[in-house]
Design a protein around this motif. Structure first.
Motif, mmCIF file in Angstrom:
data_model
loop_
_atom_site.group_PDB
_atom_site.id
_atom_site.type_symbol
_atom_site.label_atom_id
_atom_site.label_comp_id
_atom_site.label_asym_id
_atom_site.label_seq_id
_atom_site.Cartn_x
_atom_site.Cartn_y
_atom_site.Cartn_z
ATOM 1 N N LEU A 43 0.839 -1.193 0.000
ATOM 2 C CA LEU A 43 0.000 0.000 0.000
ATOM 3 C C LEU A 43 0.877 1.247 0.000
ATOM 4 C CD1 LEU A 43 -2.561 -0.969 2.801
ATOM 5 C CD2 LEU A 43 -2.968 -1.039 0.333
ATOM 6 N N PRO A 44 0.304 2.398 -0.361
ATOM 7 C CA PRO A 44 1.070 3.650 -0.227
ATOM 8 C C PRO A 44 1.445 3.921 1.226
ATOM 9 C CG PRO A 44 -0.868 3.973 -1.611
ATOM 10 C CD PRO A 44 -0.997 2.617 -0.996
ATOM 11 N N PRO A 70 4.286 7.207 -2.637
ATOM 12 C CA PRO A 70 3.363 8.315 -2.351
ATOM 13 C C PRO A 70 1.912 7.862 -2.344
ATOM 14 C CG PRO A 70 3.993 8.380 -4.646
ATOM 15 C CD PRO A 70 4.807 7.274 -4.024
ATOM 16 N N GLY A 71 1.053 8.690 -1.772
ATOM 17 C CA GLY A 71 -0.373 8.420 -1.798
ATOM 18 C C GLY A 71 -0.967 8.761 -3.148
ATOM 19 N N SER A 95 5.853 5.626 -7.257
ATOM 20 C CA SER A 95 5.255 4.403 -6.714
ATOM 21 C C SER A 95 5.906 3.162 -7.292
ATOM 22 C CB SER A 95 3.748 4.383 -7.006
ATOM 23 O OG SER A 95 3.073 5.400 -6.308
ATOM 24 N N SER A 96 6.160 3.174 -8.589
ATOM 25 C CA SER A 96 6.752 1.991 -9.229
ATOM 26 C C SER A 96 8.165 1.740 -8.717
ATOM 27 C CB SER A 96 6.745 2.157 -10.752
ATOM 28 O OG SER A 96 7.528 3.262 -11.152
ATOM 29 N N VAL A 97 8.955 2.797 -8.546
ATOM 30 C CA VAL A 97 10.320 2.636 -8.034
ATOM 31 C C VAL A 97 10.287 2.137 -6.589
ATOM 32 C CG1 VAL A 97 12.434 3.865 -7.424
ATOM 33 C CG2 VAL A 97 11.303 4.336 -9.603
ATOM 34 N N ALA A 98 9.406 2.729 -5.772
ATOM 35 C CA ALA A 98 9.297 2.291 -4.375
ATOM 36 C C ALA A 98 8.871 0.833 -4.291
ATOM 37 C CB ALA A 98 8.299 3.177 -3.634
ATOM 38 N N ALA A 118 -3.420 1.074 -9.295
ATOM 39 C CA ALA A 118 -2.246 0.281 -8.936
ATOM 40 C C ALA A 118 -1.671 -0.455 -10.144
ATOM 41 C CB ALA A 118 -2.601 -0.707 -7.830
ATOM 42 N N SER A 119 -2.510 -0.804 -11.108
ATOM 43 C CA SER A 119 -2.041 -1.563 -12.270
ATOM 44 C C SER A 119 -0.924 -0.852 -13.007
ATOM 45 C CB SER A 119 -3.199 -1.805 -13.250
ATOM 46 O OG SER A 119 -4.197 -2.609 -12.690
ATOM 47 N N VAL A 120 -1.006 0.471 -13.078
ATOM 48 C CA VAL A 120 -0.014 1.217 -13.852
ATOM 49 C C VAL A 120 1.351 1.133 -13.192
ATOM 50 C CG1 VAL A 120 0.574 3.457 -14.835
ATOM 51 C CG2 VAL A 120 -1.832 2.747 -14.706
ATOM 52 N N TYR A 121 1.430 1.387 -11.886
ATOM 53 C CA TYR A 121 2.761 1.339 -11.275
ATOM 54 C C TYR A 121 3.219 -0.084 -11.014
ATOM 55 C CZ TYR A 121 0.429 1.599 -6.579
ATOM 56 O OH TYR A 121 -0.333 1.399 -5.460
#
Length: 390
Positions: A43-44, A70-71, A95-98, A118-121
């Protein structure tokens, strides 16, 4: 020689929010079923109060919740235009890097995106880590439903790279079928805590006292139209309209608007704003008629499955996922989408006709394809395992 036992799948499920929503409740139900996998939820990290989110206390203690990145604001709060899209792009990259940096992701056999955002990241994190990923399609992938930027990213970045796709209805799948390269695709309704009742035991012939909807308080869920249709159909009877659900994703003002409208219509003393309930079966059991009245096509409508499974006389809007389950005059009534008068007519009919309610109730409980959470979990596991090449 006996082959070595297979190890459980290591799966990371990613969600962009911990606010109460259909996708989030579905994930909690899915992971509350014992299954041959070792799951974690990502989760964020920037929730206002991580201990108060929908996943806090909802998941089994054995399922870790990992927060990073991030949120992500609701679509209505994110703004529009080039600036908003640039801010969204930055959040997605962060988000993707995290996500890609998480040890659980690096060790996972497969990633699962629980929501469209969420699918994108998840797709980008999977590209970085070279992990297969599964996309759960819970929205109608179109500009009207999710916005033009999200639709473009899903069609160009996410769907062509997915190793598996789970759609919650045929209506949802139809919006993405031309963008898929994988054959690992299945329509599986979201787990909704269904426990089908004995159809022959249903008795819906008594007077209608409580008409209700189970849904978060949100303009697109149709509470205002139902409120106005109720005032039109039952202006001076004993019937009470019950809204089970709390405002989420920034819709507190809409909840206040509904109370004001009830007063203006002269039915405030017959409208019960019951708030969020964690005991959905009991809430539905106390209703005599159940309604789904969304203002745009519902991808699935978990509440509709819950109504039918409980053997309740049910009224639904005639588009999207719900009409895959409800046939007018057989196991429910279907009204014209976004048409207050059509909904009011359906309410009048179902309130006035006890024999009709009895037929609809018994046939609702006999609706084919209503799955328990365990049955849903088994089907989801098959798609996820195939994506992981197990």
């Amino acid at each position: 020689m006996t082959p070595p036992p297979s190890t459980p799948l290591r799966v990371v499920f990613a969600d962009h929010s911990d606010e109460p929503g259909g996708a989030e409740f579905a994930l909690i139900r899915l992971l509350s079923v014992a299954q041959d996998w070792v799951p974690a939820v990502a989760l964020p990290s920037s929730s206002a109060d991580p201990g108060a989110g929908v996943f806090a206390g909802g998941l089994p203690a054995s399922v870790p919740v990992i927060r990073s990145g991030p949120g992500h604001a609701a679509r209505r709060e994110g703004g529009t235009g080039l600036g908003a899209n640039l801010r969204l792009a930055v959040r997605i990259v962060r988000s993707s890097v995290a996500l890609a940096r998480l040890r659980a992701v690096r060790d996972a056999d497969v990633l699962v995106a629980n929501t469209t955002r969420a699918s994108v990241y998840v797709a980008l994190a999977a590209l970085i880590t070279r992990k297969p990923f599964v996309v759960h399609i819970r929205d109608l992938i179109s500009a009207d439903a999710i916005g033009s930027a999200a639709t473009m990213l899903m069609r160009r970045l996410v769907l062509p790279r997915a190793a598996g796709v789970i759609a919650n209805s045929q209506a949802s799948l139809d919006t993405v079928s031309g963008d898929l390269r994988t054959q690992n695709v299945r329509v599986i309704p979201s787990p909704a805590g269904l426990a089908p009742v004995d159809a022959d035991s249903m008795d819906a012939t008594g007077p209608v006292r409580r008409i209700g909807m189970i849904a978060r308080i949100d303009p697109w869920k149709g509470q205002e139209m139902l409120l106005r249709a109720f005032a039109e159909a039952c202006p001076d009877g004993d019937e009470v309209l019950v809204f089970h659900g709390a405002p989420a994703f920034g819709h507190d003002e809409f909840a206040a608007d509904l109370r004001r409208i009830a007063s203006e219509l002269g039915v405030a003393d017959r409208v019960d704003f019951a708030g969020h309930t964690s005991d959905v079966p009991s809430a539905i059991s106390a209703l005599d008629v159940c309604v789904q009245a969304s203002m745009r096509a519902e991808p699935l409508g978990q509440n509709v499955l819950q109504y039918l499974s409980a053997g309740k006389p049910t009224v639904v809007s005639g588009e999207g996922g719900p009409v895959e389950w409800v046939t007018h005059g057989e196991n429910g009534l279907v009204f014209t989408p976004r048409d207050q008068s059509s909904l009011a007519d359906a309410l009048r009919e179902i309130v006035a006709d006890g024999a009709l309610r009895q037929t609809l109730a018994r046939q609702a409980a006999r609706t084919p394809g209503l799955l328990t959470d365990a049955q849903v979990s088994d089907q989801v596991h098959e798609v996820v395992a195939t994506a992981a090449r197990r």
